[in-house]
Write a protein that holds these residues in place. Structure first.
Motif, mmCIF file in Angstrom:
data_model
loop_
_atom_site.group_PDB
_atom_site.id
_atom_site.type_symbol
_atom_site.label_atom_id
_atom_site.label_comp_id
_atom_site.label_asym_id
_atom_site.label_seq_id
_atom_site.Cartn_x
_atom_site.Cartn_y
_atom_site.Cartn_z
ATOM 1 N N ALA A 232 58.928 10.910 46.866
ATOM 2 C CA ALA A 232 60.019 9.264 46.165
ATOM 3 C C ALA A 232 60.199 9.207 47.298
ATOM 4 O O ALA A 232 60.537 7.922 47.108
ATOM 5 C CB ALA A 232 61.294 10.303 45.552
ATOM 6 N N ALA A 242 64.409 2.830 41.805
ATOM 7 C CA ALA A 242 65.472 4.431 41.826
ATOM 8 C C ALA A 242 64.535 5.034 40.721
ATOM 9 O O ALA A 242 64.337 6.390 40.571
ATOM 10 C CB ALA A 242 66.477 4.600 42.268
ATOM 11 N N ALA A 243 64.691 4.083 39.525
ATOM 12 C CA ALA A 243 64.588 4.470 38.532
ATOM 13 C C ALA A 243 63.606 5.283 38.266
ATOM 14 O O ALA A 243 63.072 5.759 37.240
ATOM 15 C CB ALA A 243 65.320 3.758 36.907
ATOM 16 N N GLU A 244 62.243 4.010 38.508
ATOM 17 C CA GLU A 244 60.872 3.856 38.473
ATOM 18 C C GLU A 244 60.636 5.149 39.411
ATOM 19 O O GLU A 244 59.521 5.634 38.638
ATOM 20 C CB GLU A 244 60.068 2.334 39.159
ATOM 21 N N ALA A 246 62.069 8.215 40.001
ATOM 22 C CA ALA A 246 62.197 8.886 39.570
ATOM 23 C C ALA A 246 61.115 9.843 38.909
ATOM 24 O O ALA A 246 60.489 10.870 38.275
ATOM 25 C CB ALA A 246 63.539 9.179 39.031
ATOM 26 N N THR A 247 60.999 8.838 37.714
ATOM 27 C CA THR A 247 59.538 8.952 36.659
ATOM 28 C C THR A 247 57.908 9.541 37.770
ATOM 29 O O THR A 247 57.574 10.109 37.125
ATOM 30 C CB THR A 247 58.871 7.936 35.620
ATOM 31 N N ASP A 253 64.706 12.184 35.368
ATOM 32 C CA ASP A 253 65.529 11.246 35.151
ATOM 33 C C ASP A 253 66.410 10.734 36.113
ATOM 34 O O ASP A 253 66.009 11.569 37.577
ATOM 35 C CB ASP A 253 67.262 11.073 33.998
ATOM 36 N N GLN A 254 66.853 9.192 36.358
ATOM 37 C CA GLN A 254 67.762 8.956 37.807
ATOM 38 C C GLN A 254 68.621 9.848 38.411
ATOM 39 O O GLN A 254 68.839 10.364 39.754
ATOM 40 C CB GLN A 254 67.829 8.118 37.886
ATOM 41 N N LEU A 257 67.172 13.700 40.057
ATOM 42 C CA LEU A 257 66.122 12.625 41.548
ATOM 43 C C LEU A 257 67.587 12.557 42.255
ATOM 44 O O LEU A 257 67.607 12.933 43.676
ATOM 45 C CB LEU A 257 65.206 11.151 41.525
ATOM 46 N N THR A 258 68.500 11.988 42.530
ATOM 47 C CA THR A 258 70.108 11.567 43.449
ATOM 48 C C THR A 258 69.969 12.858 43.685
ATOM 49 O O THR A 258 70.459 13.196 45.000
ATOM 50 C CB THR A 258 70.839 10.978 42.824
ATOM 51 N N THR A 268 71.689 9.778 49.000
ATOM 52 C CA THR A 268 71.667 8.690 47.251
ATOM 53 C C THR A 268 70.379 8.471 47.798
ATOM 54 O O THR A 268 69.933 7.814 48.757
ATOM 55 C CB THR A 268 72.564 8.240 46.927
#
Length: 275
Positions: A232, A242-244, A246-247, A253-254, A257-258, A268
């Motif tokens: 990541a 970040a959303a991309e 995470a996957t 999900d995000q 990851l966070t 973060t």
């Protein structure tokens, strides 16, 4: 094991309850059930699964096989399938409990007799591990951690129910540990279950967890999560949102990851990428 002293039932209180229940994506776990009951008593009933119970507040009194038992705060209670039991508050304030229902793939029916004889297990290590397992089961995306913790919980339960067969300290097995590390390195985004890993390296799941932890000083699920956070970081520095990330890095999900990114990096993903 001798039955624990059981206090008399408290005066009847108005019935109040709050519950949450779910079925996690972890083999062998039929249901996770968290509840707070005041003034409610279970009638006699049976389950077709093992009931692994810890009480966080208050206490429960129950009958199992015509014997009365209780649940002191430091006790893990294991109720076998197909054996009738009931349950009621042992204090006027009710009780708050966390329960796992486990199928026979985790505990065989050959252990039912021993569980009937001694359903209350006073074992601080087991109590702590069951609590950690509940925490992992409540976090989507942490199924490998939950499965690893469940494997060690099952091993310790079997040691109580079969005292003569209690596991000894395992010998180091660097070959098994190395093969598992290679497998995890190959499957960072997609991950794998503990059963899949055990089948691939031809080792019992509990031995696999212990061998890996002994060789590298970190549990398999912690190693995999560290590799995912590393991936990541590289993707964030490449400018991907970040959303991309995470996957792409294998997180649920995000938010998943966070949580792990902040734990391992100290900030973060958004702040890391901005700086």
């Amino acid at each position: 094991m001798a039955a624990q002293p059981v206090p008399p039932a408290p005066p009847a209180q108005p019935s109040r309850s709050s519950v949450s229940a779910w079925r996690p994506r972890v083999p062998g776990v039929v249901e996770v059930f968290h509840a707070h009951f005041t003034g409610y008593a279970y009638p006699m009933h049976v389950h077709d699964a093992w009931t692994l119970l810890i009480v966080d507040d208050g206490a429960v009194r129950y009958d199992l096989d015509r014997h009365e038992h209780g649940t002191p705060h430091d006790t893990v209670t294991l109720l076998p399938p197909h054996v009738a039991h009931n349950g009621s508050p042992a204090t006027a304030h009710g009780f708050r409990k966390r329960v796992l229902y486990l199928d026979s793939s985790r505990l065989g029916e050959d252990l039912i007799g021993a569980a009937v004889d001694g359903p209350g297990l006073r074992d601080p290590v087991l109590r702590r591990r069951v609590g950690q397992l509940h925490t992992a089961l409540a976090l989507p995306g942490d199924e490998l951690e939950a499965e690893s913790r469940l494997t060690l919980v099952g091993e310790r339960l079997r040691a109580h129910l079969r005292p003569r067969g209690a596991p000894k300290d395992p010998r180091p097995d660097p070959g098994v540990a190395r093969r598992l590390r290679e497998l995890l390195d190959e499957r960072v985004p997609q991950g794998l279950t503990l059963d899949e890993a055990a089948a691939a390296v031809h080792a019992h799941p509990a031995h696999l967890v212990r061998a890996f932890s002994g060789a590298y000083g970190i549990a398999p699920h912690q190693y995999l999560m560290s590799r995912r956070v590393e991936l990541a970081r590289r993707l964030l520095l490449a400018g991907r949102p970040a959303a991309e990330v995470a996957t792409a890095a294998g997180f649920y999900d995000q938010a998943h990851l966070t949580r792990h990114f902040r734990k391992l990096v100290g900030v973060t993903p958004g702040r890391y990428r901005a700086r």
